[in-house]
Design a protein around this motif. Structure first.
Motif, PDB file in Angstrom:
ATOM      1  N   LEU A 141       0.821  -1.320   0.013  1.00  0.00           N
ATOM      2  CA  LEU A 141       0.000   0.024  -0.078  1.00  0.00           C
ATOM      3  C   LEU A 141       1.039   1.266   0.045  1.00  0.00           C
ATOM      4  O   LEU A 141       0.700   2.403  -0.659  1.00  0.00           O
ATOM      5  CB  LEU A 141      -0.963  -0.154   1.330  1.00  0.00           C
ATOM      6  N   LEU A 142       2.010   1.266   0.954  1.00  0.00           N
ATOM      7  CA  LEU A 142       2.826   2.378   0.823  1.00  0.00           C
ATOM      8  C   LEU A 142       3.582   2.683  -0.491  1.00  0.00           C
ATOM      9  O   LEU A 142       3.742   3.824  -0.901  1.00  0.00           O
ATOM     10  CB  LEU A 142       3.705   2.293   1.765  1.00  0.00           C
ATOM     11  N   SER A 143       3.830   1.559  -1.075  1.00  0.00           N
ATOM     12  CA  SER A 143       4.677   1.780  -2.350  1.00  0.00           C
ATOM     13  C   SER A 143       3.686   2.199  -3.602  1.00  0.00           C
ATOM     14  O   SER A 143       4.209   3.039  -4.558  1.00  0.00           O
ATOM     15  CB  SER A 143       5.174   0.216  -2.862  1.00  0.00           C
ATOM     16  N   LEU A 144       2.280   1.873  -3.498  1.00  0.00           N
ATOM     17  CA  LEU A 144       1.323   2.299  -4.359  1.00  0.00           C
ATOM     18  C   LEU A 144       1.091   3.820  -4.034  1.00  0.00           C
ATOM     19  O   LEU A 144       0.919   4.566  -5.011  1.00  0.00           O
ATOM     20  CB  LEU A 144       0.121   1.451  -4.344  1.00  0.00           C
ATOM     21  N   GLN A 145       0.837   4.038  -2.981  1.00  0.00           N
ATOM     22  CA  GLN A 145       0.407   5.567  -2.617  1.00  0.00           C
ATOM     23  C   GLN A 145       1.562   6.411  -2.369  1.00  0.00           C
ATOM     24  O   GLN A 145       1.473   7.492  -2.786  1.00  0.00           O
ATOM     25  CB  GLN A 145      -0.406   5.573  -1.220  1.00  0.00           C
TER      26      GLN A 145
END
Length: 501
Positions: A141-145
């Motif tokens: 999620l962090l890498s996507l956002q």
């Protein structure tokens, strides 16, 4: 805050919650579960021990905790001792675990026992390291956002882990979301582009395409048309590295298949470049810039113009500049799922193009995005203007340009990746980008629709007022010329004053 740093309510505990021994004070403290639970089944909590003046960090491993797998917390009659310092990476840092596998006759393989415990092993052969599903999901999620890289994330955890774990995790999640966990053909039956997230507003046969589309009147055919935006990006480079890990499923989502693409490029790489418009210095710069030390100099993408969704098999690497052979291959690869569409509109900042199609079954329109129009000759303004395209509304044709800033934020992290990770990471990011668009499309279209109702009424009123002031014969002649040109662009362009003289 000082109270929380001390023993706080631990000093008030009158007895041990396990043995109820009276008078035992709160020596050990765990704020993750608020001292309310024993840790036999919570091996990844960090424990603090009171040394008489302050709390010091300790671990359940140092206190002798053993984790038994294969029996879901119960005692195994045939335990097999694993590593005494098995490494588990969790959201709260790295842990050393004294682990035991089950050696019962019907026991699963050790790596499968770990997976059942929601611990993802780094390898299936004698695993010694794993990451919890929770930390993988958290990083995903962090890498996507925020587009954070693997190394930066694990530096934040004050540890580092091999990128191959995330590589596999992304791949398995994509297969799961694509429904291949229950597909009778399994993973091997995955077709090219099958795992891509589709634009729900684009025309898809047997989904949202009317059965009588071929009988639609001429002035409404644009409703069943497909509009593509094509562009290249020279920020998403990839350096030559020693990493040899392959892509786990590049062609299953947004990248075209590697081998046919390379063969096509070899056969057409000597063709002339694409445009001589004097205003496109950026293209010249991209084509002449050194590619030394780079495996990929950029990528070319094909998206739907209206909503900016990357199309299945609409992505491919560039090795040296932007040429027609790159564009042609990507465009036709992305069109494979739209075989029934008879009207296709290409939005491309470098025109004219030489895309060859069967004009007996396909009608083609070529347009230049509005922002790039000033970089072209005056003749292009009347021939390829988006303002003159029937059914274009207020579209600007720059759909793919809006996607690049999001993808460029990962340029530094993917530059150092191996070739396989480079493709799979971009597949994952584009998949999330398309998914986010699906989730917000309803509100976005509703907002645009309300704005359109107001603007449409205003434009109709102004147009009718202007038309009433013109001679009726001139209006009829003009409308006839416009309709003739819209039906057949080989006829004189009604909007080009010089061609009508």
């Amino acid at each position: 805050m000082l109270w929380c740093d001390g023993q706080c309510e631990s000093l008030e505990i009158l007895g041990c919650p396990a043995c109820q021994e009276a008078g035992s004070s709160g020596i050990y403290h765990c704020k993750e579960c608020f001292n309310a639970t024993l840790h036999e089944n919570l091996p990844l909590h960090w424990i603090k021990e009171w040394d008489g003046g302050s709390f010091i960090h300790t671990s359940l491993h140092s206190l002798g905790l053993q984790v038994q797998l294969g029996h879901f917390g119960t005692v195994c009659p045939s335990p097999h001792c694993g590593l005494s310092s098995f490494v588990v990476i969790h959201v709260n840092s790295l842990h050393f675990i004294n682990i035991q596998f089950s050696a019962c006759p019907l026991a699963l393989h050790p790596w499968m026992q770990l997976m059942c415990h929601e611990w993802f092993p780094a390898t299936v052969h004698q695993p010694q390291t794993c990451a919890t599903f929770q930390v993988l999901c958290h990083f995903h999620l962090l890498s996507l956002q925020s587009k954070i890289s693997t190394i930066h994330f694990y530096n934040a955890l004050e540890q580092e882990m091999e990128n191959t774990v995330m590589h596999k995790y992304h791949h398995l999640k994509m297969l799961k979301h694509g429904g291949h966990g229950h597909d009778p053909t399994r993973v091997e039956g995955t077709r090219n582009g099958k795992l891509a997230v589709l634009c729900p507003a684009c025309p898809h046969l047997s989904i949202n395409f009317p059965d009588d589309w071929a009988n639609a009147p001429a002035h409404l055919k644009f409703l069943n048309s497909l509009m593509l935006s094509i562009d290249a990006n020279f920020c998403l480079k990839n350096r030559l590295t020693s990493g040899m890990d392959p892509s786990l499923g590049s062609r299953w989502a947004y990248f075209v298949k590697n081998k046919p693409y390379k063969e096509y490029m070899k056969a057409h790489i000597t063709e002339n470049n694409i445009s001589t418009c004097s205003g496109l210095q950026a293209l010249d710069h991209a084509n002449t810039k050194s590619s030394k030390g780079l495996h990929v100099t950029g990528i070319v993408a094909s998206t739907c113009t209206h909503h900016g969704f990357l199309l299945p098999q609409g992505l491919r690497d560039l090795q040296k500049g932007e040429q027609y052979c790159n564009i042609d291959y990507v465009v036709f690869s992305s069109l494979q799922i739209f075989t029934a569409i008879s009207l296709i509109v290409f939005s491309y900042d470098i025109l004219p193009v030489h895309i060859q199609v069967d004009h007996l079954t396909k009608s083609m329109w070529y347009i230049i995005p509005k922002f790039h129009m000033n970089g072209h000759h005056k003749k292009c303004h009347s021939t390829f203007s988006l303002n003159l395209l029937p059914g274009s509304g207020q579209m600007d044709g720059e759909g793919v340009e809006c996607d690049w800033p999001i993808m460029n934020s990962v340029a530094n992290s993917i530059k150092e990746m191996s070739k396989g990770s480079h493709h799979d990471t971009l597949n994952d990011l584009w998949g999330d980008w398309n998914y986010q668009k699906v989730m917000t499309m309803g509100k976005a279209l509703f907002k645009k629709y309300n704005a359109t109702l107001i603007e449409c009424e205003k434009q109709h009123e102004q147009f009718n007022s202007f038309t009433e002031g013109l001679p009726p014969d001139d209006v009829r002649e003009w409308e006839a010329r416009v309709c003739a040109w819209e039906m057949d662009q080989s006829k004189p362009n009604a909007y080009d004053i010089l061609s009508m003289c």
